[in-house]
Design a protein around this motif. Sequence first.
Motif, PDB file in Angstrom:
ATOM      1  N   ALA A   1       0.836  -1.207   0.000  1.00 41.72           N
ATOM      2  CA  ALA A   1       0.000   0.000   0.000  1.00 41.72           C
ATOM      3  C   ALA A   1       0.865   1.248   0.000  1.00 41.72           C
ATOM      4  O   ALA A   1       0.560   2.228  -0.687  1.00 41.72           O
ATOM      5  CB  ALA A   1      -0.929  -0.012   1.214  1.00 41.72           C
ATOM      6  N   ASP A   2       1.956   1.229   0.757  1.00 42.33           N
ATOM      7  CA  ASP A   2       2.852   2.379   0.815  1.00 42.33           C
ATOM      8  C   ASP A   2       3.569   2.597  -0.513  1.00 42.33           C
ATOM      9  O   ASP A   2       3.884   3.732  -0.878  1.00 42.33           O
ATOM     10  CB  ASP A   2       3.892   2.207   1.938  1.00 42.33           C
ATOM     11  N   ALA A   3       3.838   1.537  -1.249  1.00 42.90           N
ATOM     12  CA  ALA A   3       4.574   1.628  -2.505  1.00 42.90           C
ATOM     13  C   ALA A   3       3.690   2.064  -3.666  1.00 42.90           C
ATOM     14  O   ALA A   3       4.191   2.542  -4.683  1.00 42.90           O
ATOM     15  CB  ALA A   3       5.222   0.292  -2.835  1.00 42.90           C
ATOM     16  N   SER A   4       2.376   1.926  -3.537  1.00 41.75           N
ATOM     17  CA  SER A   4       1.498   2.282  -4.657  1.00 41.75           C
ATOM     18  C   SER A   4       1.194   3.778  -4.612  1.00 41.75           C
ATOM     19  O   SER A   4       1.219   4.400  -3.569  1.00 41.75           O
ATOM     20  CB  SER A   4       0.213   1.459  -4.601  1.00 41.75           C
ATOM     21  N   PRO A   5       0.915   4.361  -5.778  1.00 39.17           N
ATOM     22  CA  PRO A   5       0.595   5.790  -5.840  1.00 39.17           C
ATOM     23  C   PRO A   5      -0.645   6.094  -4.997  1.00 39.17           C
ATOM     24  O   PRO A   5      -1.631   5.379  -5.048  1.00 39.17           O
ATOM     25  CB  PRO A   5       0.317   6.066  -7.321  1.00 39.17           C
ATOM     26  N   GLY A   6      -0.576   7.132  -4.221  1.00 45.38           N
ATOM     27  CA  GLY A   6      -1.715   7.509  -3.382  1.00 45.38           C
ATOM     28  C   GLY A   6      -1.793   6.708  -2.107  1.00 45.38           C
ATOM     29  O   GLY A   6      -2.701   6.900  -1.316  1.00 45.38           O
ATOM     30  N   GLY A   7      -0.903   5.764  -1.888  1.00 47.63           N
ATOM     31  CA  GLY A   7      -0.893   4.987  -0.647  1.00 47.63           C
ATOM     32  C   GLY A   7      -1.989   3.943  -0.546  1.00 47.63           C
ATOM     33  O   GLY A   7      -2.257   3.415   0.511  1.00 47.63           O
ATOM     34  N   GLU A   8      -2.659   3.675  -1.662  1.00 48.81           N
ATOM     35  CA  GLU A   8      -3.713   2.659  -1.629  1.00 48.81           C
ATOM     36  C   GLU A   8      -3.373   1.546  -2.612  1.00 48.81           C
ATOM     37  O   GLU A   8      -2.650   1.750  -3.583  1.00 48.81           O
ATOM     38  CB  GLU A   8      -5.058   3.272  -2.009  1.00 48.81           C
ATOM     39  N   LEU A   9      -3.924   0.402  -2.360  1.00 46.26           N
ATOM     40  CA  LEU A   9      -3.740  -0.717  -3.283  1.00 46.26           C
ATOM     41  C   LEU A   9      -4.584  -0.469  -4.529  1.00 46.26           C
ATOM     42  O   LEU A   9      -5.673   0.105  -4.450  1.00 46.26           O
ATOM     43  CB  LEU A   9      -4.161  -2.032  -2.616  1.00 46.26           C
ATOM     44  N   PRO A  10      -4.114  -0.904  -5.683  1.00 49.10           N
ATOM     45  CA  PRO A  10      -4.916  -0.723  -6.894  1.00 49.10           C
ATOM     46  C   PRO A  10      -6.199  -1.547  -6.803  1.00 49.10           C
ATOM     47  O   PRO A  10      -6.225  -2.639  -6.242  1.00 49.10           O
ATOM     48  CB  PRO A  10      -3.994  -1.254  -8.004  1.00 49.10           C
ATOM     49  N   HIS A  11      -7.265  -0.967  -7.345  1.00 50.08           N
ATOM     50  CA  HIS A  11      -8.561  -1.660  -7.318  1.00 50.08           C
ATOM     51  C   HIS A  11      -8.864  -2.137  -8.728  1.00 50.08           C
ATOM     52  O   HIS A  11      -9.558  -1.487  -9.506  1.00 50.08           O
ATOM     53  CB  HIS A  11      -9.664  -0.719  -6.820  1.00 50.08           C
ATOM     54  N   GLU A  12      -8.319  -3.267  -9.043  1.00 47.54           N
ATOM     55  CA  GLU A  12      -8.534  -3.849 -10.371  1.00 47.54           C
ATOM     56  C   GLU A  12      -9.537  -4.974 -10.243  1.00 47.54           C
ATOM     57  O   GLU A  12      -9.574  -5.691  -9.234  1.00 47.54           O
ATOM     58  CB  GLU A  12      -7.224  -4.402 -10.933  1.00 47.54           C
ATOM     59  N   LYS A  13     -10.335  -5.127 -11.293  1.00 49.74           N
ATOM     60  CA  LYS A  13     -11.275  -6.232 -11.288  1.00 49.74           C
ATOM     61  C   LYS A  13     -10.518  -7.525 -11.532  1.00 49.74           C
ATOM     62  O   LYS A  13      -9.594  -7.564 -12.343  1.00 49.74           O
ATOM     63  CB  LYS A  13     -12.333  -6.051 -12.382  1.00 49.74           C
ATOM     64  N   PRO A  14     -10.899  -8.580 -10.863  1.00 50.92           N
ATOM     65  CA  PRO A  14     -10.255  -9.882 -11.102  1.00 50.92           C
ATOM     66  C   PRO A  14     -10.497 -10.317 -12.555  1.00 50.92           C
ATOM     67  O   PRO A  14     -11.451  -9.869 -13.187  1.00 50.92           O
ATOM     68  CB  PRO A  14     -10.946 -10.827 -10.129  1.00 50.92           C
ATOM     69  N   PRO A  15      -9.664 -11.195 -13.070  1.00 44.99           N
ATOM     70  CA  PRO A  15      -9.770 -11.623 -14.481  1.00 44.99           C
ATOM     71  C   PRO A  15     -11.109 -12.241 -14.850  1.00 44.99           C
ATOM     72  O   PRO A  15     -11.482 -12.224 -16.009  1.00 44.99           O
ATOM     73  CB  PRO A  15      -8.646 -12.652 -14.641  1.00 44.99           C
ATOM     74  N   HIS A  16     -11.839 -12.785 -13.922  1.00 45.41           N
ATOM     75  CA  HIS A  16     -13.090 -13.469 -14.275  1.00 45.41           C
ATOM     76  C   HIS A  16     -14.258 -12.514 -14.461  1.00 45.41           C
ATOM     77  O   HIS A  16     -15.366 -12.904 -14.779  1.00 45.41           O
ATOM     78  CB  HIS A  16     -13.435 -14.537 -13.230  1.00 45.41           C
ATOM     79  N   TYR A  17     -14.064 -11.188 -14.304  1.00 46.05           N
ATOM     80  CA  TYR A  17     -15.145 -10.220 -14.505  1.00 46.05           C
ATOM     81  C   TYR A  17     -15.183  -9.766 -15.918  1.00 46.05           C
ATOM     82  O   TYR A  17     -14.335  -9.504 -16.630  1.00 46.05           O
ATOM     83  CB  TYR A  17     -14.994  -9.006 -13.588  1.00 46.05           C
TER      84      TYR A  17
END
Length: 76
Positions: free
Chosen positions: A60-76
Amino acid sequence: MMNSENTPHIQNRVQAVEERLMFQQRLLDELNEVVLGQQKRLDDLVRQIGKLADALQRLADASPGGELPHEKPPHY
């Protein structure tokens, strides 16, 4: 007052109580071992969760904005 007729009966009762006590002590020892094993496992799991939480925080600290990316899982 104790007479000789009651002595075997009392001895049998004392022996029965001693046998139950030994059984209870053995059972208590076994249960204690189970509890100790469970506590060790619990301690291990708490350590693992702590490590996972630290790793998640680093991500979380390493990602931009301090949040984890919110990507849809591959099955969506």
